[in-house]
Design an enzyme around this catalytic site. Structure first.
Site, short mmCIF file in Angstrom:
data_model
loop_
_atom_site.label_atom_id
_atom_site.label_comp_id
_atom_site.label_asym_id
_atom_site.label_seq_id
_atom_site.Cartn_x
_atom_site.Cartn_y
_atom_site.Cartn_z
N GLU A 191 1.50 -43.28 -37.83
CA GLU A 191 0.82 -44.11 -37.11
C GLU A 191 1.16 -45.56 -37.58
O GLU A 191 0.37 -46.63 -37.01
CB GLU A 191 -0.73 -43.77 -36.53
CG GLU A 191 -1.03 -42.46 -36.33
CD GLU A 191 -2.21 -42.23 -35.72
OE1 GLU A 191 -3.32 -43.12 -36.01
OE2 GLU A 191 -2.40 -41.26 -34.95
N GLU A 217 -1.04 -34.23 -34.41
CA GLU A 217 -2.46 -34.71 -34.51
C GLU A 217 -3.12 -34.44 -33.05
O GLU A 217 -2.56 -35.10 -32.06
CB GLU A 217 -3.07 -35.92 -35.00
CG GLU A 217 -2.68 -35.92 -36.42
CD GLU A 217 -3.38 -37.25 -36.82
OE1 GLU A 217 -4.19 -38.10 -36.37
OE2 GLU A 217 -2.65 -37.85 -37.81
#
Length: 443
Positions: A128, A239
């Site tokens: 991320e 995720e």
């Protein structure tokens, strides 16, 4: 170069869909996890009631917490518990920090040899970093991320580092939010990756209707957008999840009941069909964060906080077969939805692929001219076709993308992505999103 054992392991992981959880390197207190801690977590995951096959672990770093560049103790724990690894190299700490990740990776190869390299599912360079480097991430109060050119360089550095080792040829990718992948300014990272890792949390998408009843369509839209942006490269679900406790975000309520609904409507259709690392097995260790996504509480237990079984759950792809010798079939149909521009799409399903019938080896061709919904990029319809195999042949019907060959006693279900169903909508994660991202790395 790969040994025979490592090549066999890579071939095995390439042909099977992986299932696992995300694992941080520390507890919520900041204390470093040691080998016995990882062993306990991996063993719990593999024996969760209501599930089977959750035997892969995604890591955020390859460096043992509290050291400069020692290999993380999750590696010997994985070797001991027959757990495979999606390695993570932390990429938001600058060049010196990333160099230490490479040192730890090389040291692990040297120290553990084939026992290590044979259980590696892939390597993720960063997590991320693009989101945290974006205006949205900065506005949400994120800590520093990494720009796309730097990430692309780190991916190349990683490929160079494993050349000539037992990990040579291991698939390397990057993990980020779906909103980062659909941002064209990040194309350099897409180009550098072997696979694309998507993180998606409808719970945080508070700029749109995100009640739990909308979660499935929000997730499917995020996946379709990411697949469109990936340039044909495999998309891994690295995720996703729904919290068991925490604040209500938009219309999305954190509760065990909603976490179960999300598992069954979003998770179950993917398990066994594509690579998935759920967030998360346990995050209340020992303190409970807000929101908390753990499917077990502060005490490790094979009894989860909600039902994890996928029995009697409708999935995007299903199969049943009583005839292992059926060989072929075809069908066609048309479909329409409530609004949007018309488009034409097709889907080829074959044995072993999502929506296929592996045991029956039936190959199905579906095509449809559809008018996509403004809400979902998937369309449904009806049609007819025929199939044939060594156990007989006959005609069948197609409903909602389902083709049935009666004489072969087999069926297969698939959804037909038909392109953009609506303009790209903002993820709208907000300040709550970065709070959980910080908690992830702190684990």
């Amino acid at each position: 170069m790969h040994t025979a054992a490592s090549l066999l392991a890579l071939a095995s992981t390439a042909s099977a869909s992986l299932m696992g959880f995300n694992y941080g390197s520390t507890f919520t207190t900041g204390a470093a996890k040691v080998q016995s801690d990882f062993e306990a977590e991996f063993t719990t995951a593999a024996n969760l009631k209501g599930t089977s096959g959750f035997t892969s672990a995604r890591l955020y770093t390859t460096v043992q917490a509290g050291t400069a560049s020692d290999p993380i103790s999750a590696i010997p724990a994985a070797i001991k518990t027959n757990t495979t690894l999606l390695l993570g190299l932390w990429a938001s700490g600058g060049d010196t920090s990333f160099a230490n990740e490479i040192l730890a990776l090389k040291a692990a190869i040297q120290q553990y040899g084939d026992a290590f390299t044979s259980i590696v599912d892939g390597i993720s360079v960063g997590s991320e970093d693009l989101y945290r480097n974006s205006p949205e991430g900065i506005e949400a109060g994120s800590y520093v991320g990494t720009n796309p050119d730097t990430l692309a360089r780190y991916i190349k550095d990683t490929k160079d580092a494993i050349t000539g080792t037992g990990l040579e040829g291991a698939p390397i990718g990057h993990v980020d939010t779906w909103t980062a992948w659909v941002n064209g300014s990040n194309q350099a990272v897409v180009d550098a990756c072997d696979w694309v890792g998507m993180d998606a949390y409808p719970y945080f998408q508070n700029t749109m209707a995100n009640d739990i009843t909308e979660s499935k369509s929000l997730f499917e839209e995020a996946l379709q957008k990411t697949q469109s942006a990936s340039g044909g490269k495999a998309v891994w679900i690295t995720e996703t999840g729904h919290p068991v406790s925490g604040d209500t975000v938009g219309q999305s309520v954190a509760s065990p009941e909603n976490a179960e609904t999300y598992w069954k409507t979003v998770g179950c259709p993917m398990f066994g069909q594509m690579n998935v690392w759920w967030y998360t097995l346990q995050d209340a260790a020992p303190d409970t964060p807000s929101p908390s996504f753990g499917i077990v509480g502060s005490t490790l237990s094979t009894t989860p906080l909600f039902d994890l079984s996928c029995k009697n759950v409708q999935t995007n792809s299903s199969s049943s077969a009583t005839s292992p010798s059926a060989t072929s079939g075809s069908g066609s149909g048309s479909a329409s939805a409530s609004s949007g521009a018309s488009a034409t799409g097709s889907n080829q399903n074959s044995g072993g692929s999502p929506g296929g019938v592996p045991s029956a080896q039936i190959s199905i061709q579906e095509s449809a001219t559809v008018t996509p919904s403004a809400v979902s990029p998937y369309a449904t319809g009806t049609g007819s076709g025929s199939g044939a195999g060594s156990y007989g042949s006959g005609s069948g019907s197609s409903t909602n993308g389902t083709f049935t060959a009666p004489s072969a006693s087999a069926s297969a279900t698939s959804t037909i992505p038909v392109g953009d169903a609506a303009d790209l909508r903002s993820g709208g994660f907000g300040a709550a999103f970065i709070a959980i991202m910080v908690a992830i790395f702190a684990l």
